[in-house]
Design a protein around this motif. Structure first.
Motif, mmCIF file in Angstrom:
data_model
loop_
_atom_site.group_PDB
_atom_site.id
_atom_site.type_symbol
_atom_site.label_atom_id
_atom_site.label_comp_id
_atom_site.label_asym_id
_atom_site.label_seq_id
_atom_site.Cartn_x
_atom_site.Cartn_y
_atom_site.Cartn_z
ATOM 1 N N ILE A 107 52.967 42.581 49.355
ATOM 2 C CA ILE A 107 52.870 43.999 49.022
ATOM 3 C C ILE A 107 52.420 44.735 50.280
ATOM 4 N N PRO A 108 53.113 45.790 50.665
ATOM 5 C CA PRO A 108 52.647 46.522 51.851
ATOM 6 C C PRO A 108 51.336 47.255 51.561
ATOM 7 N N MET A 109 50.387 47.174 52.493
ATOM 8 C CA MET A 109 49.094 47.840 52.321
ATOM 9 C C MET A 109 49.223 49.303 52.712
ATOM 10 N N ARG A 110 48.406 50.134 52.056
ATOM 11 C CA ARG A 110 48.382 51.538 52.448
ATOM 12 C C ARG A 110 47.727 51.686 53.811
ATOM 13 N N GLU A 111 46.727 50.849 54.043
ATOM 14 C CA GLU A 111 45.907 50.980 55.248
ATOM 15 C C GLU A 111 45.867 49.606 55.919
ATOM 16 N N PRO A 112 46.619 49.394 57.017
ATOM 17 C CA PRO A 112 46.715 48.038 57.579
ATOM 18 C C PRO A 112 45.388 47.506 58.095
ATOM 19 N N ASP A 113 44.411 48.377 58.261
ATOM 20 C CA ASP A 113 43.110 47.928 58.744
ATOM 21 C C ASP A 113 42.235 47.339 57.635
ATOM 22 N N THR A 114 42.726 47.432 56.405
ATOM 23 C CA THR A 114 41.940 46.932 55.278
ATOM 24 C C THR A 114 42.233 45.447 55.064
ATOM 25 N N LEU A 115 41.157 44.648 54.966
ATOM 26 C CA LEU A 115 41.327 43.212 54.737
ATOM 27 C C LEU A 115 41.450 42.922 53.247
ATOM 28 N N LEU A 116 40.632 43.615 52.474
ATOM 29 C CA LEU A 116 40.619 43.361 51.027
ATOM 30 C C LEU A 116 40.553 44.688 50.297
ATOM 31 N N GLU A 117 41.478 44.863 49.375
ATOM 32 C CA GLU A 117 41.465 46.094 48.586
ATOM 33 C C GLU A 117 41.464 45.712 47.108
ATOM 34 N N VAL A 118 40.390 46.069 46.436
ATOM 35 C CA VAL A 118 40.263 45.765 45.015
ATOM 36 C C VAL A 118 40.525 47.042 44.233
ATOM 37 N N ARG A 119 41.474 46.969 43.299
ATOM 38 C CA ARG A 119 41.848 48.164 42.525
ATOM 39 C C ARG A 119 41.724 47.899 41.036
ATOM 40 N N ASP A 120 40.886 48.692 40.387
ATOM 41 C CA ASP A 120 40.776 48.672 38.913
ATOM 42 C C ASP A 120 40.615 47.262 38.355
ATOM 43 N N LEU A 121 39.870 46.446 39.059
ATOM 44 C CA LEU A 121 39.692 45.051 38.645
ATOM 45 C C LEU A 121 38.904 44.984 37.330
ATOM 46 N N ALA A 122 39.378 44.156 36.422
ATOM 47 C CA ALA A 122 38.680 44.012 35.141
ATOM 48 C C ALA A 122 38.566 42.536 34.782
ATOM 49 N N THR A 123 37.328 42.069 34.553
ATOM 50 C CA THR A 123 37.094 40.718 34.030
ATOM 51 C C THR A 123 36.377 40.858 32.695
ATOM 52 N N HIS A 124 36.980 40.333 31.666
ATOM 53 C CA HIS A 124 36.346 40.392 30.348
ATOM 54 C C HIS A 124 36.002 38.989 29.880
ATOM 55 N N GLY A 167 38.808 33.815 42.579
ATOM 56 C CA GLY A 167 39.629 33.062 41.629
ATOM 57 C C GLY A 167 38.827 32.007 40.905
ATOM 58 N N LEU A 168 37.524 32.242 40.753
ATOM 59 C CA LEU A 168 36.649 31.246 40.125
ATOM 60 C C LEU A 168 36.016 31.783 38.843
ATOM 61 N N THR A 169 36.747 32.661 38.139
ATOM 62 C CA THR A 169 36.227 33.186 36.879
ATOM 63 C C THR A 169 36.134 32.055 35.865
ATOM 64 N N ARG A 170 34.989 32.012 35.189
ATOM 65 C CA ARG A 170 34.756 30.905 34.244
ATOM 66 C C ARG A 170 35.110 31.315 32.832
ATOM 67 N N ALA A 171 35.674 30.381 32.062
ATOM 68 C CA ALA A 171 35.897 30.625 30.647
ATOM 69 C C ALA A 171 34.531 30.885 29.995
ATOM 70 N N PRO A 172 34.455 31.747 28.987
ATOM 71 C CA PRO A 172 35.535 32.477 28.331
ATOM 72 C C PRO A 172 35.974 33.737 29.062
ATOM 73 N N GLY A 173 35.659 33.855 30.333
ATOM 74 C CA GLY A 173 36.044 35.052 31.071
ATOM 75 C C GLY A 173 37.476 34.977 31.574
ATOM 76 N N ARG A 174 38.084 36.143 31.748
ATOM 77 C CA ARG A 174 39.443 36.199 32.275
ATOM 78 C C ARG A 174 39.634 37.503 33.024
ATOM 79 N N VAL A 175 40.353 37.443 34.140
ATOM 80 C CA VAL A 175 40.718 38.675 34.828
ATOM 81 C C VAL A 175 41.842 39.304 34.015
ATOM 82 N N VAL A 176 41.563 40.471 33.431
ATOM 83 C CA VAL A 176 42.537 41.049 32.511
ATOM 84 C C VAL A 176 43.298 42.221 33.112
ATOM 85 N N GLY A 177 42.902 42.641 34.306
ATOM 86 C CA GLY A 177 43.642 43.761 34.866
ATOM 87 C C GLY A 177 43.241 44.040 36.295
ATOM 88 N N GLY A 178 44.021 44.883 36.940
ATOM 89 C CA GLY A 178 43.711 45.287 38.296
ATOM 90 C C GLY A 178 44.332 44.367 39.319
#
Ligand SMILES: Nc1ncnc2c1ncn2[C@@H]1O[C@H](COP(=O)(O)OP(=O)(O)O)[C@@H](O)[C@H]1O
Ligand SMILES: [Mg+2]
Lengths: 346, 331
Positions: free
Chosen positions: A4-21, A64-75
């Motif tokens: 995916i092309p980044m909006r800002e090439p200087d950004t290493l990590l961009e987290v958007r609307d991340l949701a873990t339930h 990527g180490l979310t533990r059950a019963p947790g799940r990344v549900v969005g973002g």
């Protein structure tokens, strides 16, 4: 992996609307519920917030180490290791996939909050350190050992060769945490996630660990995501700050702005709870009235409104605040704020 | 490590002495003694009592002397000459009966233990890693049936199956032609073809119990941060699980060996009677019923000695596995 092309090439990590339930028997815990922030290459982002605001859950989601019963549900978690501006969305990868495993360790390293719990009680430091070395370099047993001992020496552990063959319980708290840092750094990651790495330590040891991380950062140019609830630490090491409350980033700004011109009442309250900006590390955030509500009982509207000193009845409990860009690189989620351009136009 | 081993071995000595005293006390508990019982039974059958023979026996065991002297004669006979005394019931030296039975019992117990481990270990780990999966529920269900079914029932069912399906009589450990034959490969093979029935019978309950223990141990360890830390260093989930929590979960598993050994040896008495196995259980029961005190006492003592040795083995294994114990941090 889709690029995916980044909006800002200087950004290493961009987290958007991340949701873990967490899907528990009692109901769904929205531990992280729409968190957004980004980290520029080579910089240090501090994630601050009271206990229970979802900092650790968010860090695990990035790993990527979310533990059950947790799940990344969005973002999305856009990871852009090279300057070409092409990113991978880690949130779409399975936590145990080969692609993610190739990133954990050699690309993104993590230091956990409790160094004792993060070390196996029946394996030597060396056994665990060797995994890290080998995740980056396919080298012989002897060279693995040499590099491991080198990594221990680099984090300031005396007699590193002897420590290499010792067990976690034989080391002091500070030495354990140094060993954990050595394990993360032996793989030479581009991003280091440090989850409250100094909380369990005494003030002197804390200061030593912070200096160590700063030194290593200037040496290797790595990017750091530093989780803490200690604003004294933030003042010392941060380039920018993301303030989390109940699973959301409520304010995101560079460190000077966050300390001197905060836009969100929660950030203001955190700062007021700090005796002095120049206070030594180790101060806890305690003096904000009320307690962090359990995610089950998330207040309607702005989740902070029951504790807010700027609470405006009829507004704050009725609508959820959007992120308001109050200045370039500075955003906050508060209904009382007006966007920078609109404010200027009025 | 060496100091730990020496300390543990030295500790076993006073325990063994205590065990021998208690065993001796037990064989003295019934009123009268071996000789009065012998005389009574000889008179009852109308045999003439050979007083001089009684006199030699009486002197040999010091039956007229104080307890402490008797104990000394008994224990020094065992320790110095391997003489466990005379079986009243079989009119043979106890040691003849003891070693033969104990040897076969040991083979059976050891085979059962390997069987139990081979089955319980992977299933327990699987049940923990795939908690609440269909496989976990099935294993739990089967395990509880195994726990709840009395051994003699399983024994009878297997004997029936063996007889009707394989046309083989399932009693004992040997076919008649090998019963008194010296050990040979053919005799060994014959034993192996028969041993699976008692192994399955004795092992079923133990397997079910051990699956639960292994599962619980693993469930304790799996959520620990050090597992995530290993994955954060790039290990795959399966590799992280087998390298770390499995190793830690092994410790409570190993510490069971200590009491599993004697339990396997003495606990299978009913099974042994149903299957007419030449093991210690039925003989001990017989000896106790007949007040055959030297036979009973010697068996009790050997079972206790095995317990002590089993505990010693598991302690040493634990120390080898767990550096915290080795270095005296815990335990
Ligand atoms: N395994 C879990 N099951 C249910 N809820 C959880 C679990 N792990 C964390 N949470 C919830 O997620 C929220 C955020 O936790 P955490 O990220 O650890 O907070 P922080 O690190 O900011 O102190 C807490 O309210 C906690 O109750
Ligand atoms: Mg935390």
């Amino acid at each position: 992996m889709r690029q995916i092309p980044m909006r800002e090439p200087d950004t290493l990590l961009e987290v958007r609307d991340l949701a873990t339930h967490f899907f528990t028997d009692e109901g769904v815990v929205r531990a992280v519920d729409g968190a957004s922030f980004d980290i520029p290459r080579g910089k240090t982002l501090c994630i601050v917030g009271e206990s229970g605001s979802g900092k650790s859950v968010m860090a695990r989601a990035v790993m990527g180490l979310t533990r059950a019963p947790g799940r990344v549900v969005g973002g999305s978690v856009l990871w852009c290791p090279d300057q070409d501006g092409q990113a991978t969305d880690l949130a779409t990868l399975h936590g145990n996939s080969r692609a993610y495993r190739a990133i954990r360790g050699p690309e993104i390293g993590m230091i956990f909050q409790e160094p004792m719990a993060a070390l196996s009680p029946v394996h030597t430091i060396g056994t665990q350190l060797a995994e890290s070395v080998r995740s980056r370099h396919a080298v012989s047993k002897r060279e693995t050992r040499e590099r491991g001992i080198e990594a221990l020496a680099r984090v300031g552990i005396p007699e590193p060769a002897a420590r290499y063959d010792q067990y976690g319980f034989e080391l002091s708290g500070g030495m354990r945490q140094r060993a954990m840092i050595a394990m993360a750094l032996a793989a030479e990651p581009k991003l280091l996630i440090a989850d409250e790495p100094t909380t369990a330590l005494d003030v002197t040891t804390q200061a030593g660990i912070l200096d160590l991380i700063l030194d290593l950062q200037s040496e290797t140019g790595m990017t750091v995501m530093f989780i803490t609830h200690d604003l004294g630490v933030v003042a010392e090491i941060a380039d920018s700050v993301a303030v989390m409350y109940l699973g959301r980033v409520v304010e995101h700004a560079d460190v000077d702005t966050a300390f001197h011109a905060p836009a969100h009442p929660y950030t203001e309250a955190l700062l007021r709870a700090l005796p002095s900006i120049h206070a030594k590390t180790g101060e806890r955030l305690a003096a904000i009235p009320g307690m962090v509500p359990h995610p089950f009982a998330r207040p309607a509207g702005c989740a902070f409104h029951p504790r807010c000193h700027r609470f405006r009845p009829g507004l704050c409990e009725t609508r959820e605040p959007e992120n308001v860009p109050v200045a370039p690189g500075h955003g906050a989620r508060c209904l009382l704020l007006k966007p920078a351009r609109k404010a200027a136009a009025e | 490590m060496l100091r730990y081993i020496i300390r543990r071995v030295l500790w076993a000595i006073p325990i063994l002495i205590g065990v021998s005293i208690v065993s001796f006390f037990i064989i003295q508990l019934p009123p009268g003694n071996y000789l009065t019982a012998l005389m009574a039974s000889m008179r009852a059958t109308g045999e003439s009592v050979d007083m001089s023979q009684l006199q030699t026996l009486s002197e040999r065991y010091g039956l007229d002397e104080p307890m402490i002297v008797q104990y000394w004669k008994w224990i020094s006979g065992i320790v110095l000459r391997g003489d466990f005394g005379q079986s009243f019931l079989y009119t043979r030296p106890v040691s003849d009966l003891l070693w033969e039975r104990l040897g076969l019992t040991f083979i059976l117990a050891f085979t059962s233990m390997i069987f139990v481990w081979l089955i319980a270990f992977p299933i327990g780990v699987y049940s923990a890693v795939r908690k609440y999966s269909i496989g976990d529920y099935v294993m739990t269900f089967v395990g509880f049936i195994g726990l709840a079914t009395p051994n003699f029932l399983i024994a009878l069912i297997l004997m029936y199956v063996s007889f009707t399906v394989f046309g083989q009589s399932a009693g004992g450990l040997f076919s008649p032609q090998y019963l008194d034959a010296p050990w040979s490969w053919a005799k060994f093979a014959d034993m192996m073809s028969k041993i699976w029935i008692p192994v399955v019978v004795i092992g079923t309950a133990g397997t079910a119990a051990l699956i639960r223990i292994m599962r619980a141990n693993m469930l304790d360890e799996l959520p620990k941060t050090y597992v995530d830390a290993a994955r954060a260093r790039g290990l795959s989930g399966a590799h992280a699980v087998t390298k770390y929590p499995l190793r830690v979960a092994l410790n409570p598993f190993v510490s069971r060996i200590g009491w599993e050994l004697p339990e396997l040896i003495s606990g299978a008495t009913i099974t042994a009677i149903v299957l007419s196995l030449p093991t210690t259980g039925p003989l001990l029961l017989e000896a106790l019923l007949a007040q055959d005190m030297y036979l009973a006492g010697s068996f009790i003592m050997m079972l206790s000695v095995l317990t002590v040795i089993g505990t010693l083995i598991s302690d040493l294994l634990l120390a080898w596995l767990d550096p915290r114990i080795r270095q005296g941090v815990v335990g």
